[in-house]
Write a protein that holds these residues in place. Structure first.
Motif, PDB file in Angstrom:
ATOM      1  N   ARG A 111       0.795  -1.288  -0.078  1.00 28.26           N
ATOM      2  CA  ARG A 111       0.098   0.192  -0.133  1.00 28.26           C
ATOM      3  C   ARG A 111       0.749   1.191  -0.006  1.00 28.26           C
ATOM      4  N   PRO A 112       1.740   1.506  -1.008  1.00 30.13           N
ATOM      5  CA  PRO A 112       2.569   2.727  -0.937  1.00 30.13           C
ATOM      6  C   PRO A 112       1.623   3.779  -1.066  1.00 30.13           C
ATOM      7  N   ASP A 113       1.814   5.009  -0.322  1.00 30.17           N
ATOM      8  CA  ASP A 113       1.256   6.103  -0.451  1.00 30.17           C
ATOM      9  C   ASP A 113       1.755   6.873  -1.561  1.00 30.17           C
ATOM     10  N   VAL A 114       1.263   6.715  -2.992  1.00 32.53           N
ATOM     11  CA  VAL A 114       1.796   7.306  -4.125  1.00 32.53           C
ATOM     12  C   VAL A 114       1.423   8.952  -4.082  1.00 32.53           C
ATOM     13  N   ILE A 115       0.231   9.087  -3.449  1.00 31.84           N
ATOM     14  CA  ILE A 115      -0.373  10.554  -3.443  1.00 31.84           C
ATOM     15  C   ILE A 115       0.548  11.362  -2.639  1.00 31.84           C
ATOM     16  N   SER A 116       0.971  10.796  -1.367  1.00 33.94           N
ATOM     17  CA  SER A 116       1.828  11.916  -0.680  1.00 33.94           C
ATOM     18  C   SER A 116       3.073  12.055  -1.278  1.00 33.94           C
ATOM     19  N   MET A 117       3.664  10.991  -2.197  1.00 28.02           N
ATOM     20  CA  MET A 117       5.077  11.192  -2.874  1.00 28.02           C
ATOM     21  C   MET A 117       4.985  12.330  -3.908  1.00 28.02           C
ATOM     22  N   THR A 118       3.654  12.584  -4.397  1.00 25.82           N
ATOM     23  CA  THR A 118       3.555  13.702  -5.240  1.00 25.82           C
ATOM     24  C   THR A 118       3.658  15.065  -4.900  1.00 25.82           C
ATOM     25  N   TRP A 119       3.882  15.175  -3.475  1.00 31.02           N
ATOM     26  CA  TRP A 119       3.551  16.390  -2.876  1.00 31.02           C
ATOM     27  C   TRP A 119       4.240  17.776  -3.466  1.00 31.02           C
ATOM     28  N   PRO A 120       5.459  17.404  -4.012  1.00 31.59           N
ATOM     29  CA  PRO A 120       6.034  18.565  -4.427  1.00 31.59           C
ATOM     30  C   PRO A 120       5.385  19.075  -5.956  1.00 31.59           C
ATOM     31  N   VAL A 121       5.141  18.375  -6.524  1.00 35.32           N
ATOM     32  CA  VAL A 121       4.168  18.692  -7.885  1.00 35.32           C
ATOM     33  C   VAL A 121       2.924  19.584  -7.237  1.00 35.32           C
ATOM     34  N   ARG A 122       2.177  18.659  -6.575  1.00 37.90           N
ATOM     35  CA  ARG A 122       0.586  19.150  -6.167  1.00 37.90           C
ATOM     36  C   ARG A 122       0.762  20.573  -5.081  1.00 37.90           C
ATOM     37  N   SER A 123       1.979  20.528  -4.407  1.00 38.16           N
ATOM     38  CA  SER A 123       2.065  21.904  -3.456  1.00 38.16           C
ATOM     39  C   SER A 123       2.388  22.963  -4.210  1.00 38.16           C
ATOM     40  N   LEU A 124       3.412  22.741  -5.277  1.00 41.29           N
ATOM     41  CA  LEU A 124       3.760  23.693  -6.135  1.00 41.29           C
ATOM     42  C   LEU A 124       2.731  24.391  -6.917  1.00 41.29           C
ATOM     43  N   LEU A 125       1.815  23.598  -7.485  1.00 37.90           N
ATOM     44  CA  LEU A 125       0.541  23.963  -7.955  1.00 37.90           C
ATOM     45  C   LEU A 125      -0.519  24.665  -7.198  1.00 37.90           C
ATOM     46  N   SER A 126      -0.629  24.051  -6.075  1.00 40.71           N
ATOM     47  CA  SER A 126      -1.500  24.685  -5.114  1.00 40.71           C
ATOM     48  C   SER A 126      -1.093  26.334  -4.802  1.00 40.71           C
ATOM     49  N   ALA A 127       0.470  26.388  -4.612  1.00 39.97           N
ATOM     50  CA  ALA A 127       0.831  27.698  -4.025  1.00 39.97           C
ATOM     51  C   ALA A 127       0.606  28.661  -5.298  1.00 39.97           C
ATOM     52  N   LEU A 128       1.001  28.322  -6.600  1.00 40.52           N
ATOM     53  CA  LEU A 128       0.812  29.242  -7.723  1.00 40.52           C
ATOM     54  C   LEU A 128      -0.779  29.289  -7.885  1.00 40.52           C
ATOM     55  N   ARG A 129      -1.624  28.629  -7.601  1.00 43.84           N
ATOM     56  CA  ARG A 129      -3.026  28.825  -7.870  1.00 43.84           C
ATOM     57  C   ARG A 129      -3.707  30.158  -7.072  1.00 43.84           C
ATOM     58  N   ARG A 130      -2.888  30.256  -5.878  1.00 46.39           N
ATOM     59  CA  ARG A 130      -3.046  31.330  -5.027  1.00 46.39           C
ATOM     60  C   ARG A 130      -2.760  32.679  -5.538  1.00 46.39           C
ATOM     61  N   TRP A 131      -1.633  32.650  -6.102  1.00 50.09           N
ATOM     62  CA  TRP A 131      -1.344  33.828  -6.548  1.00 50.09           C
ATOM     63  C   TRP A 131      -0.912  34.295  -8.104  1.00 50.09           C
ATOM     64  N   LEU A 132      -0.751  33.221  -8.750  1.00 58.01           N
ATOM     65  CA  LEU A 132      -0.518  33.563 -10.309  1.00 58.01           C
ATOM     66  C   LEU A 132      -1.610  34.204 -11.016  1.00 58.01           C
ATOM     67  N   PRO A 133      -3.180  33.747 -10.769  1.00 58.18           N
ATOM     68  CA  PRO A 133      -4.135  34.630 -11.287  1.00 58.18           C
ATOM     69  C   PRO A 133      -3.914  36.029 -11.123  1.00 58.18           C
ATOM     70  N   ALA A 134      -3.639  36.460  -9.729  1.00 57.85           N
ATOM     71  CA  ALA A 134      -3.561  37.745  -9.149  1.00 57.85           C
ATOM     72  C   ALA A 134      -2.561  38.649 -10.030  1.00 57.85           C
ATOM     73  N   ALA A 135      -1.287  37.756 -10.369  1.00 54.96           N
ATOM     74  CA  ALA A 135      -0.039  38.342 -10.938  1.00 54.96           C
ATOM     75  C   ALA A 135      -0.422  38.657 -12.471  1.00 54.96           C
ATOM     76  N   VAL A 136      -1.244  37.981 -13.153  1.00 52.91           N
ATOM     77  CA  VAL A 136      -1.659  38.021 -14.650  1.00 52.91           C
ATOM     78  C   VAL A 136      -2.694  39.277 -14.462  1.00 52.91           C
ATOM     79  N   ALA A 137      -3.620  39.300 -13.518  1.00 53.93           N
ATOM     80  CA  ALA A 137      -4.616  40.219 -13.433  1.00 53.93           C
ATOM     81  C   ALA A 137      -3.695  41.530 -13.475  1.00 53.93           C
TER      82      ALA A 137
END
Length: 340
Positions: free
Chosen positions: A207-233
């Motif tokens: 039962r490897p926790d593959v979702i947790s091991m993708t955290w660098p990708v998902r965390s990066l996308l989550s952080a960018l979601r918060r401010w990248l649209p505001a930056a473009v605007a």
């Protein structure tokens, strides 16, 4: 039926060994003969939850409660299934009933703490977790619940302290090691976090926790979601202002270049130490979550590319698709939450 009976004991041992399919088969065979056994039904709910069959687990727990309304374990397991289904209010109610039926047992208070934390009621969650710990001061489960609740409340030092206390008692605790790895992730200690997650997965290859091991990708996308649209605007607003104030055109291009550079730098900071592991694991996560994550990544790359193109050319029309992509990014995040 109690834990001393052979079918229950065999199924429990199978589940503890990670053989969930065999445990389910054992339980269903036993329930064919005793369909109203609350203990067997509760254990079936636990096994089905481990197999990610959350609706089935909830049905088993409902049947267990119908057969044994005073069985605290059944209410606690029902709360776990409800949490997995993100039914926070129902999970809290079920956990409160478990704690009421067995007030001197820590289990009900601990599941109540997790349910409250899932609903964002952090102060109440911490109180419930601490009460559960007071009933069993050397309990690894209680210490890890305290750590989990403190982590969700953003109190990382307290969470790490409780997790390390648990690991001092049980150094092989997979959940304790996972918690420390995720605390490292939140502090962007990328390499150390992924090494720990890899070791946890190696110890439980079934039962490897593959979702947790993708955290660098998902965390990066989550952080960018918060401010990248505001930056473009912001870039678009400054570019539009150039119609009345010419220097704003240069300023908007400079902002576009700056924001693109910040995104690139942050991505390098997270993804380079992570290596290929998160991307390999992304191929193994459930299809809907994988497609949403890839969609978010493509959207971010497109938005950054458009910012770079605008910075180089100054053509305002280039910003229009970047602005259109912003709500797409938010919509994909909403879909991800539903899928999880």
């Amino acid at each position: 039926m109690t834990g001393e009976d052979d079918p229950y004991r065999r199924a429990r041992h199978l589940a503890e060994a990670g053989r969930d399919a065999d445990a389910e088969a054992e339980l269903r065979a036993a329930l064919a003969e005793e369909p109203g056994d609350a203990d067997l039904l509760t254990l079936l709910g636990y096994v089905l939850r481990r197999r990610c069959d959350y609706p089935g687990a909830l049905r088993a727990c409902d049947a267990a409660i119908a057969a044994g309304p005073a069985l605290a374990d059944a209410h606690a397991e029902r709360a776990e299934s409800l949490m997995a289904l993100v039914r926070d209010a129902d999970a809290i109610a079920a956990a409160r009933e478990a704690a009421r039926l067995a007030p001197q047992e820590p289990a009900g208070h601990l599941v109540l703490a997790r349910a409250l934390a899932g609903a964002g009621r952090h102060d109440e969650a911490r109180a419930a977790a601490r009460h559960g710990l007071s009933l069993a001061p050397q309990s690894v489960a209680a210490l890890l619940t305290v750590a989990d609740v403190e982590r969700r409340a953003g109190r990382r030092q307290e969470a790490e302290r409780a997790a390390r206390e648990a690991l001092a008692i049980d150094p092989e605790s997979a959940y304790g090691r996972w918690l420390l790895a995720m605390l490292d992730a939140e502090r962007l200690r990328v390499g150390r976090s992924l090494r720990a997650l890899r070791e946890v997965a190696r110890d439980d290859p079934a039962r490897p926790d593959v979702i947790s091991m993708t955290w660098p990708v998902r965390s990066l996308l989550s952080a960018l979601r918060r401010w990248l649209p505001a930056a473009v605007a912001l870039v678009a607003v400054v570019a539009f202002a150039a119609r009345w104030w010419a220097p704003a055109a240069g300023a908007s291009r400079l902002l576009a270049a700056l924001f693109a550079a910040v995104v690139a730098g942050f991505a390098l900071r997270v993804l380079v130490p992570a290596g290929r592991l998160p991307w390999r694991c992304l191929r193994l996560v459930p299809g809907p979550l994988r497609r949403v994550t890839v969609g978010r990544a493509v959207t971010v790359v497109a938005m950054v590319a458009l910012l770079c193109a605008y910075a180089m050319t100054g053509l305002g029309l280039i910003l229009i698709p970047a602005l259109v992509a912003a709500p797409v990014l938010g919509g994909l995040r909403a879909v991800e939450r539903e899928r999880r």
